[in-house]
Design a protein around this motif. Structure first.
Motif, short mmCIF file in Angstrom:
data_model
loop_
_atom_site.label_atom_id
_atom_site.label_comp_id
_atom_site.label_asym_id
_atom_site.label_seq_id
_atom_site.Cartn_x
_atom_site.Cartn_y
_atom_site.Cartn_z
N PHE A 299 32.30 100.74 -29.69
CA PHE A 299 32.23 102.04 -29.03
C PHE A 299 31.44 103.05 -29.85
CE2 PHE A 299 33.87 106.38 -28.49
CZ PHE A 299 33.42 106.61 -27.19
N SER A 300 31.69 103.08 -31.17
CA SER A 300 30.99 104.05 -32.02
C SER A 300 29.49 103.85 -31.97
CB SER A 300 31.49 103.94 -33.46
OG SER A 300 32.85 104.31 -33.56
N PHE A 301 29.06 102.58 -31.95
CA PHE A 301 27.63 102.32 -31.83
C PHE A 301 27.08 102.90 -30.54
CE2 PHE A 301 24.04 99.94 -30.25
CZ PHE A 301 23.18 99.96 -31.32
N GLN A 302 27.78 102.69 -29.43
CA GLN A 302 27.32 103.23 -28.15
C GLN A 302 27.28 104.76 -28.17
OE1 GLN A 302 25.97 101.57 -25.70
NE2 GLN A 302 26.35 99.60 -26.70
N LEU A 303 28.29 105.36 -28.81
CA LEU A 303 28.33 106.82 -28.91
C LEU A 303 27.13 107.33 -29.71
CD1 LEU A 303 29.83 109.49 -28.41
CD2 LEU A 303 31.13 109.03 -30.51
N ILE A 304 26.82 106.66 -30.81
CA ILE A 304 25.66 107.05 -31.62
C ILE A 304 24.37 106.93 -30.80
CG2 ILE A 304 24.24 106.39 -33.59
CD1 ILE A 304 26.92 105.57 -34.98
N ARG A 305 24.24 105.83 -30.08
CA ARG A 305 23.02 105.62 -29.27
C ARG A 305 22.88 106.71 -28.20
NH1 ARG A 305 20.82 103.98 -24.82
NH2 ARG A 305 22.83 104.10 -23.76
N LEU A 306 23.99 107.06 -27.57
CA LEU A 306 23.97 108.11 -26.55
C LEU A 306 23.60 109.46 -27.17
CD1 LEU A 306 27.23 107.02 -24.71
CD2 LEU A 306 24.95 107.04 -23.67
N LEU A 307 24.18 109.76 -28.33
CA LEU A 307 23.88 111.03 -29.00
C LEU A 307 22.45 111.06 -29.52
CD1 LEU A 307 27.26 111.57 -30.86
CD2 LEU A 307 26.30 113.05 -29.08
N ALA A 308 21.91 109.91 -29.88
CA ALA A 308 20.51 109.86 -30.31
C ALA A 308 19.58 110.26 -29.18
CB ALA A 308 20.16 108.45 -30.81
N GLN A 309 19.91 109.87 -27.95
CA GLN A 309 19.11 110.28 -26.79
C GLN A 309 19.30 111.77 -26.52
OE1 GLN A 309 20.50 107.49 -23.80
NE2 GLN A 309 18.76 106.21 -24.13
N LEU A 310 20.54 112.24 -26.66
CA LEU A 310 20.80 113.67 -26.44
C LEU A 310 20.09 114.51 -27.51
CD1 LEU A 310 22.40 115.70 -24.69
CD2 LEU A 310 24.30 115.46 -26.31
N ASN A 311 19.91 113.96 -28.68
CA ASN A 311 19.26 114.67 -29.78
C ASN A 311 17.83 115.08 -29.43
OD1 ASN A 311 19.32 115.55 -32.61
ND2 ASN A 311 17.80 113.94 -32.94
N ALA B 47 41.28 92.87 -23.57
CA ALA B 47 41.78 94.23 -23.79
C ALA B 47 40.77 95.06 -24.59
CB ALA B 47 43.12 94.20 -24.50
N SER B 48 40.09 94.43 -25.54
CA SER B 48 39.08 95.15 -26.33
C SER B 48 37.93 95.62 -25.44
CB SER B 48 38.54 94.25 -27.44
OG SER B 48 39.55 93.91 -28.35
N ALA B 49 37.46 94.74 -24.56
CA ALA B 49 36.37 95.11 -23.66
C ALA B 49 36.79 96.24 -22.72
CB ALA B 49 35.92 93.89 -22.86
N LEU B 50 37.99 96.15 -22.18
CA LEU B 50 38.48 97.20 -21.28
C LEU B 50 38.63 98.53 -22.00
CD1 LEU B 50 41.13 95.14 -19.27
CD2 LEU B 50 38.95 96.04 -18.40
N THR B 51 38.98 98.47 -23.28
CA THR B 51 39.13 99.71 -24.07
C THR B 51 37.78 100.40 -24.24
OG1 THR B 51 41.01 98.77 -25.26
CG2 THR B 51 39.91 100.67 -26.25
N VAL B 52 36.77 99.65 -24.65
CA VAL B 52 35.43 100.24 -24.80
C VAL B 52 34.95 100.79 -23.46
CG1 VAL B 52 33.02 99.76 -25.38
CG2 VAL B 52 34.85 98.71 -26.73
N TRP B 53 35.15 100.03 -22.40
CA TRP B 53 34.77 100.44 -21.04
C TRP B 53 35.47 101.73 -20.65
CZ3 TRP B 53 37.94 99.52 -16.38
CH2 TRP B 53 37.24 99.72 -15.18
N GLU B 54 36.76 101.85 -20.95
CA GLU B 54 37.50 103.07 -20.61
C GLU B 54 37.00 104.26 -21.42
OE1 GLU B 54 42.04 104.89 -20.35
OE2 GLU B 54 41.76 102.84 -21.04
N ARG C 45 42.38 102.60 -31.20
CA ARG C 45 43.58 101.78 -31.41
C ARG C 45 44.62 102.05 -30.33
NH1 ARG C 45 48.79 101.78 -33.49
NH2 ARG C 45 48.78 104.04 -33.70
N GLU C 46 44.90 103.32 -30.08
CA GLU C 46 45.94 103.67 -29.12
C GLU C 46 45.53 103.27 -27.70
OE1 GLU C 46 46.96 107.77 -29.53
OE2 GLU C 46 48.01 107.45 -31.44
N THR C 47 44.26 103.43 -27.36
CA THR C 47 43.79 103.05 -26.03
C THR C 47 43.87 101.54 -25.84
OG1 THR C 47 42.30 104.96 -26.08
CG2 THR C 47 41.93 103.35 -24.34
N PHE C 48 43.52 100.81 -26.89
CA PHE C 48 43.66 99.35 -26.86
C PHE C 48 45.11 98.97 -26.62
CE2 PHE C 48 44.87 95.41 -28.85
CZ PHE C 48 43.91 94.51 -28.43
#
Length: 375
Positions: free
Chosen positions: A86-98, A22-29, A182-185
């Motif tokens: 997820f937050s780590f992935q979001l930071i990495r994505l925003l670092a590229q957008l930066n 469920a954790s993996a599916l949440t990050v994926w979603e 949390r809610e998505t999980f």
């Protein structure tokens, strides 16, 4: 004084693999669904097969190396695992957008509340810039981070600064983004029929069947019945201290026919942790390895305030046994000064033995059915 045994649930009584699914599916979603970032959105659907779940978990958690790393740093709650990954992935994505939109990324980190609407907007900017996720990046970066336990969650702010040069305090344990994860999980784990009962609102995404109905015990029902009967006959009060919410604790134990062995006043769950953190935000995080869960259970759920302030006497320390599968459980027991029994049926299996021994936790059993032998 009465003797008490407090059990973790995942990795001790029930297999935790469904929680990790469920954790993996949440990050994926959160990354791929148009309800959130919506990157490569054609990949997302809810009617995932068992084979797809395994493949997605292997991709998101890199053959579980992400999970091993997070658990080795003392984080055991699935909601925190989702948030961190997820937050780590979001930071990495925003670092590229930066590199192409620095003013926008500065606005994200310093001015925006990272809720569902914000993720959709950010996803649109990432899509226009042609930036895509890469799950392989988590372990190489995070393995060298010295922060442990709850500090690891706020260390995300430092990672954001290191990747972008932008100072931020966007990442905290009680943020809108943490709550969204949390809610998505919960949607994935309990399924759409129980989502409203679990989190107080209908699911954003329909079509999730839920994992709560297909739990797997880690010993046979006969072995569990025999164990709990012996423990009760020996005068032990049995309780629960789990990172699961109340719904996911009570329902499967009741379905398996073993709920009646436990004192309901000595069952503390993630729902109690959330309530305590809302009331005493300055004390957060209170999830394991913080000992709050186990202390609240031992005190019979009498008072959040008492559980936050209480210290065992020497006699009380000797009367309490915590049974868990993770370093977080062992650290909680050490904080309380009580006995700890480690069970090798968690994520790491037999590999966890060395980690327990290195942390001076030497009462180790292969399976919960063996508990009576070491007592």
């Amino acid at each position: 004084m009465g003797k008490t045994i407090l059990f973790d649930v995942d990795g001790v009584l029930l297999s935790e693999h469904r929680y990790f699914d469920a954790s993996a599916l949440t990050v994926w979603e959160l990354i791929h669904s148009e309800n959130y970032l919506g990157l490569q959105s054609d990949r997302f659907h809810t009617d995932v097969t068992e084979s797809e779940v395994g493949d997605l978990r292997a991709e998101v958690f890199q053959e579980d190396e992400v999970l091993y790393l997070i658990k080795s740093k003392g984080i055991n709650a699935n909601w925190d695992m989702v948030y961190l990954t997820f937050s780590f992935q979001l930071i990495r994505l925003l670092a590229q957008l930066n590199e192409v939109k620095p003013k926008y990324v500065e606005k994200v980190f310093q001015d925006m509340t990272l809720d569902r609407q914000a993720l959709q907007e950010i996803g649109g900017e990432l899509y226009k810039a042609g930036i895509e996720p890469d799950y392989k990046t988590f372990v190489p970066v995070m393995k060298d981070v010295e922060a442990m336990r709850g500090e690891l969650l706020t260390h995300l702010n430092q990672i954001a600064y290191e990747m972008t040069g932008i100072e931020t305090m966007a990442f905290t344990r009680n943020s809108a983004l943490w709550e969204l994860g949390r809610e998505t999980f919960q949607e994935w784990y309990v399924g759409e029929d129980l989502t409203e009962k679990s989190i107080g609102r209908p699911p954003y995404q329909q079509g999730k069947g839920g994992f709560v109905h297909i739990e797997t015990p880690l010993a046979t029902m006969e072995e569990l019945d025999n164990l709990f009967t012996k423990l009760k006959d020996d005068g032990y009060t049995l309780g629960i201290g789990t990172g699961r919410p109340a719904l996911e604790t009570v329902e499967p134990l009741e379905n398996l026919g073993i709920l009646s062995y436990f004192d309901r006043n000595r069952m503390a769950t993630a729902s109690d942790v959330l309530e305590a953190e809302k009331k005493y935000g300055d004390k957060a995080p209170l999830a394991k390895p913080n000992p709050f869960t186990y202390m609240f259970a031992w005190l019979g759920r009498s008072s959040i305030e008492e559980a936050l302030d209480y210290s065992f006497t020497e006699e009380e320390k000797d009367s309490v046994i915590i049974v868990g599968d993770s370093l977080a459980d062992g650290l909680a027991a050490q904080s309380l000064g009580c006995h700890f029994v480690a069970v090798l049926t968690g994520l790491s299996g037999q590999k966890a033995r060395k980690e327990f021994e290195q942390n001076d936790q030497h009462t180790i059993i292969d399976n919960i059915k063996d508990l009576h032998k070491v007592l």
